[in-house]
Design an enzyme around this catalytic site. Structure first.
Site, PDB file in Angstrom:
ATOM      1  CE  LYS A 207       3.222   7.379  -2.364  1.00 49.23           C
ATOM      2  NZ  LYS A 207       1.879   7.247  -1.812  1.00 49.23           N
ATOM      3  NE  ARG A 209       3.917   4.253  -0.086  1.00 48.11           N
ATOM      4  CZ  ARG A 209       3.073   4.610   0.882  1.00 48.11           C
ATOM      5  NH1 ARG A 209       3.319   4.295   2.120  1.00 48.11           N
ATOM      6  NH2 ARG A 209       1.967   5.263   0.589  1.00 48.11           N
TER       7      ARG A 209
HETATM    8  C1  R5P Z   1      -1.025   4.687  -4.050  1.00 43.59           C
HETATM    9  O1  R5P Z   1      -0.534   4.306  -5.088  1.00 43.59           O
HETATM   10  C2  R5P Z   1      -2.466   5.035  -3.924  1.00 43.59           C
HETATM   11  O2  R5P Z   1      -2.952   5.695  -5.049  1.00 43.59           O
HETATM   12  C3  R5P Z   1      -2.678   5.913  -2.686  1.00 43.59           C
HETATM   13  O3  R5P Z   1      -2.015   7.149  -2.874  1.00 43.59           O
HETATM   14  C4  R5P Z   1      -2.140   5.262  -1.440  1.00 43.59           C
HETATM   15  O4  R5P Z   1      -2.448   3.909  -1.399  1.00 43.59           O
HETATM   16  C5  R5P Z   1      -2.699   5.953  -0.225  1.00 43.59           C
HETATM   17  O5  R5P Z   1      -2.207   5.330   0.911  1.00 43.59           O
HETATM   18  P1  R5P Z   1      -2.157   6.069   2.303  1.00 43.59           P
HETATM   19  O6  R5P Z   1      -3.411   6.868   2.450  1.00 43.59           O
HETATM   20  O7  R5P Z   1      -2.047   4.952   3.305  1.00 43.59           O
HETATM   21  O8  R5P Z   1      -0.922   6.929   2.317  1.00 43.59           O
END
Ligand code: R5P
Length: 350
Positions: A207, A209
């Site tokens: 992903k 960001r």
């Molecule tokens: C990221 O490194 C964490 O392990 C989670 O995947 C992330 O924080 C999830 O965030 P959200 O549900 O807002 O996409």
């Protein structure tokens, strides 16, 4: 023949962040030790919502366990924990363990831009300064946070509890499945979990960001060939807005996944700051067949009621036995490693 209970002379107290779990930990501990099961909530609020803390019992020289997470409202719950630690120290407690089933702020574990804090470090420093001897948690977002607290910081693993329940409920054959980390950072967790249960098909979602606001821009599954026609298990430490899991689930379905399942420890479940859409809506709408979370963060039936689709897919697994086991080992000067080291036995026993 009845097994002899271990003598437990420690004292357990909790703040307001997750009273239900704290009491469940007490009940579990009482099953195999002489602990009476009593876990008093020692925190309330003054009119302005500042913490009003008072211990209900003498704690002089006692082995004290303060159960309090920093789930939402994170600032308030953190200050409550600090006040509890301060009260215990001032009342001459012997040893203080902060039991934090959900250790929030752990995603802020490095400087991401110039002149930003490492908030996880600030939290650890505050807890340490108050004389807390040990932090006990589970599934910390990243291991490096353990180094920010200069005393013992055992980090348990609740994922085996989730996998065991999923195997029993859904009749899963892990070796036939594909395990998927929804981001690069979770690949090791996913890989280790796969090794533990005999799953060799591991992939992840790449992903990207936005640099300015952290918003999720694009995502692709790295090995779509491993996905087609298979049950896929998304594994993560926490779900916040639900964006990552929902997007990964969509990509898995596009790649031909049969069922998409989720095993995720901490249900943070916030609303997205921009769209204001709650995570429970996002996950309810996503092509996910079943979600298994631990109870490190409480989900009330009242908060779930407006999201019946999410509610129908949700399964909550108690982390109380894990914490009760670790608390007993700590108090009795035993070894916690057998509890935080994941074993296949934990998952495959009925
Ligand atoms: C990221 O490194 C964490 O392990 C989670 O995947 C992330 O924080 C999830 O965030 P959200 O549900 O807002 O996409």
């Amino acid at each position: 023949m009845t097994e002899e209970r271990k003598t437990f002379n420690g004292k357990l107290f909790c703040g307001q962040s997750n009273v239900r779990l704290a009491q469940a930990i007490g009940a579990e501990l009482a099953k195999f030790t002489t602990f009476d099961g009593k876990v008093d909530c020692v925190a309330g609020d003054f009119h302005d919502e500042e913490p009003d803390v008072q211990f209900t019992d003498n704690v002089r020289d006692a082995d004290v366990f303060l159960i309090q997470s920093t789930n939402r409202p994170g600032g308030k719950n953190l200050v409550e924990l600090l006040a509890m630690a301060n009260a215990a120290k001032l009342a001459d407690a012997g040893k203080i363990t902060a039991v934090m089933p959900y250790f929030g702020y752990a995603r802020q574990d490095r400087k991401v831009r110039a002149r930003t804090p490492i908030t996880a470090q600030a939290v650890c420093m505050a807890i340490e300064a108050l004389g807390v001897d040990r932090i006990l948690t589970t599934d910390l977002h990243s291991g490096q946070v353990e180094g920010m607290f200069r005393r013992a910081f055992p980090n348990l693993e609740a994922l085996p509890l989730l996998l065991r329940k999923m195997r029993i409920d859904l009749g899963l054959n892990f070796s036939e499945m594909t395990f998927v980390s929804p981001d690069k950072g979770g690949v090791v967790r996913c890989d280790e979990t796969g090794k533990l249960v005999g799953c060799t098909r591991i992939t992840f979602a790449h992903k990207s960001r936005s640099k300015t606001d952290g918003e999720l821009k694009t995502m692709r599954i790295v090995d779509p060939d491993l996905v087609e026609g298979r049950d896929c298990l998304l594994i993560d430490d926490l779900v916040d807005t639900g964006g990552t899991l929902a997007k990964a689930a969509g990509k898995l379905k596009e790649a031909g996944a049969r069922r998409v399942l989720v095993a995720c420890v901490h249900p943070v479940l916030s609303a997205d700051r921009k769209t204001r859409i709650p995570a429970m809506q996002v996950l309810g709408d996503a092509p996910i067949d079943a979600m298994y979370f631990a109870d490190t963060i409480p989900l009330s039936e009242e908060s779930l009621a407006p999201f019946p689709v999410f509610r129908a897919k949700l399964h909550t697994v108690s982390s109380a036995p894990l914490f009760a086991g670790a608390i007993a080992e700590i108090h009795l000067h035993g070894s916690v490693s057998g509890i935080f080291r994941r074993t296949a036995k934990d998952i495959f026993q009925d």
